[in-house]
Design a protein around this motif. Structure first.
Motif, PDB file in Angstrom:
ATOM      1  N   UNK A 102       3.031  14.046 -12.316  1.00  0.00           N
ATOM      2  CA  UNK A 102       3.360  14.085 -13.748  1.00  0.00           C
ATOM      3  C   UNK A 102       2.127  14.107 -14.642  1.00  0.00           C
ATOM      4  N   UNK A 103       0.935  13.960 -14.027  1.00  0.00           N
ATOM      5  CA  UNK A 103      -0.304  13.901 -14.810  1.00  0.00           C
ATOM      6  C   UNK A 103      -0.194  12.819 -15.886  1.00  0.00           C
ATOM      7  N   UNK A 104       0.274  11.655 -15.460  1.00  0.00           N
ATOM      8  CA  UNK A 104       0.486  10.536 -16.382  1.00  0.00           C
ATOM      9  C   UNK A 104       0.422   9.254 -15.561  1.00  0.00           C
ATOM     10  N   UNK A 105      -0.112   8.173 -16.123  1.00  0.00           N
ATOM     11  CA  UNK A 105      -0.187   6.921 -15.348  1.00  0.00           C
ATOM     12  C   UNK A 105       1.175   6.312 -15.016  1.00  0.00           C
ATOM     13  N   UNK A 106       2.203   6.634 -15.795  1.00  0.00           N
ATOM     14  CA  UNK A 106       3.586   6.189 -15.597  1.00  0.00           C
ATOM     15  C   UNK A 106       3.783   4.680 -15.795  1.00  0.00           C
ATOM     16  N   UNK A 125       0.813  -1.227   0.000  1.00  0.00           N
ATOM     17  CA  UNK A 125       0.000   0.000   0.000  1.00  0.00           C
ATOM     18  C   UNK A 125       0.842   1.272   0.000  1.00  0.00           C
ATOM     19  N   UNK A 126       1.987   1.241   0.697  1.00  0.00           N
ATOM     20  CA  UNK A 126       2.855   2.426   0.715  1.00  0.00           C
ATOM     21  C   UNK A 126       3.419   2.698  -0.670  1.00  0.00           C
ATOM     22  N   UNK A 127       3.813   1.637  -1.394  1.00  0.00           N
ATOM     23  CA  UNK A 127       4.326   1.804  -2.759  1.00  0.00           C
ATOM     24  C   UNK A 127       3.217   2.308  -3.675  1.00  0.00           C
ATOM     25  N   UNK A 128       2.025   1.737  -3.550  1.00  0.00           N
ATOM     26  CA  UNK A 128       0.890   2.168  -4.377  1.00  0.00           C
ATOM     27  C   UNK A 128       0.543   3.632  -4.115  1.00  0.00           C
ATOM     28  N   UNK A 129       0.599   4.033  -2.853  1.00  0.00           N
ATOM     29  CA  UNK A 129       0.311   5.432  -2.498  1.00  0.00           C
ATOM     30  C   UNK A 129       1.346   6.363  -3.125  1.00  0.00           C
ATOM     31  N   UNK A 130       2.605   5.973  -3.071  1.00  0.00           N
ATOM     32  CA  UNK A 130       3.659   6.794  -3.673  1.00  0.00           C
ATOM     33  C   UNK A 130       3.474   6.879  -5.184  1.00  0.00           C
ATOM     34  N   UNK A 131       3.085   5.760  -5.814  1.00  0.00           N
ATOM     35  CA  UNK A 131       2.852   5.777  -7.265  1.00  0.00           C
ATOM     36  C   UNK A 131       1.701   6.716  -7.626  1.00  0.00           C
ATOM     37  N   UNK A 132       0.641   6.722  -6.809  1.00  0.00           N
ATOM     38  CA  UNK A 132      -0.479   7.637  -7.070  1.00  0.00           C
ATOM     39  C   UNK A 132      -0.032   9.098  -6.977  1.00  0.00           C
ATOM     40  N   UNK A 133       0.847   9.395  -6.021  1.00  0.00           N
ATOM     41  CA  UNK A 133       1.364  10.767  -5.906  1.00  0.00           C
ATOM     42  C   UNK A 133       2.215  11.127  -7.118  1.00  0.00           C
TER      43      UNK A 133
END
Length: 303
Positions: A48-52, A35-43
């Motif tokens: 970047x306004x991009x799914x990455x 969840x911490x990694x997922x939260x960081x990815x959402x930030x």
């Protein structure tokens, strides 16, 4: 957006997901929860306004934007790491560091024995990983810090990559003992061209350096076998009338158990120069400086 408003830890997460291709593996690498990694990815996505990254099966595939920014992100992270580690003195005797070195299999057999002898003596707890890296990816791997150094022939790399010549090598020809077409007193280009040859290359097609030199003189040799490794080629030479052209340094190691004749190539050939490569970011890093010194000493010892 000013850098003071950005959590730089997010870029460590970005690099981990990119390298691992998975949120699960990235969380294990960073010792964080999923969840911490997922939260960081959402930030990061908001930043970047991009799914990455987009999920395809079990793999997180980077978007074009993620691919375009990963190299500068890696260089920046490597710069921070060097700043932190470079300030401290490198103590080889107590270091448990793991070094990564890109080296072609042609050189691995000659450089590893003296290199590991030196490392074991000066840094008994350090480890070394040797890798074969695509030459197209060599610069980005050095920039990212996934490689500490590389040994290869002269390559057209940018000024961000430092280099130093380590050694030169000659080209020789191997034939079996008692070959009916080879006599040392009359050995020359005519004899060389009369032989059938083995070409050793990891590529599927394309000429060797000796073929290029022959073509400049309007000459051509007959290739009877194309194989991937010099060890296999030396073994074939020992039981056939085929000839093998290869670097002398490796020939004297690989040929020890086959006892083939080693002859000079009867052709003007450029020296096979070997270079050491590292990134400008680690030019003054004490650990990298020590490693480069070990590699230089090993190449001299293997000559």
């Amino acid at each position: 957006m000013h850098i003071s408003k950005v959590d730089l830890n997010l870029f460590i997460v970005l690099e981990a997901i990119y390298a691992e291709g998975s949120i699960t593996r990235a969380s294990m690498k960073m010792n964080l929860t999923q969840p911490a990694i997922s939260h960081a990815l959402n930030r990061l996505r908001q930043l970047f306004d991009d799914p990455l990254f987009e999920r395809q099966g079990h793999v997180m595939v980077p978007t074009p934007l993620a691919r375009s920014i990963i190299d500068p992100v890696r260089r920046a992270l490597r710069g921070f790491e060097v700043t932190l580690t470079g300030a401290a003195r490198f103590d080889a005797a107590s270091s448990e560091r793991s070094f990564s070195l890109a080296v072609r299999d042609v050189l691995e057999a000659s450089v590893l024995p003296p290199l590991m002898t030196g490392i074991a003596r000066e840094a008994p707890a350090a480890t070394l990983n040797t890798l074969q890296v695509s030459r197209r990816e060599l610069e980005s791997e050095l920039a990212a810090g996934t490689l500490d150094a590389a040994i290869d022939v002269l390559l057209p790399l940018s000024n961000d990559i430092r280099r130093a010549q380590l050694a030169g090598d000659k080209t020789v020809v191997l034939v079996r003992r008692g070959h009916p077409l080879v006599k040392k007193k009359t050995w020359g280009l005519e004899n060389y061209l009369a032989l059938e040859h083995i070409q050793t290359s990891s590529r599927r097609r394309g000429p060797g350096l000796e073929d290029v030199e022959l073509s400049r003189q309007g000459l051509q040799r007959r290739i009877r076998l194309r194989c991937q490794h010099y060890f296999a080629a030396c073994r074939v030479v020992s039981v056939t009338d085929l000839a093998l052209t290869m670097p002398e340094r490796l020939a004297r190691i690989v040929n020890q158990q086959f006892n083939n004749q080693i002859l000079p190539i009867p052709l003007e050939m450029p020296s096979l120069d070997v270079y050491l490569y590292w990134h400008a970011n680690v030019d003054g890093d004490p650990a990298n400086v020590w490693l480069r010194g070990q590699i230089g000493a090993a190449m001299q010892a293997s000559g």
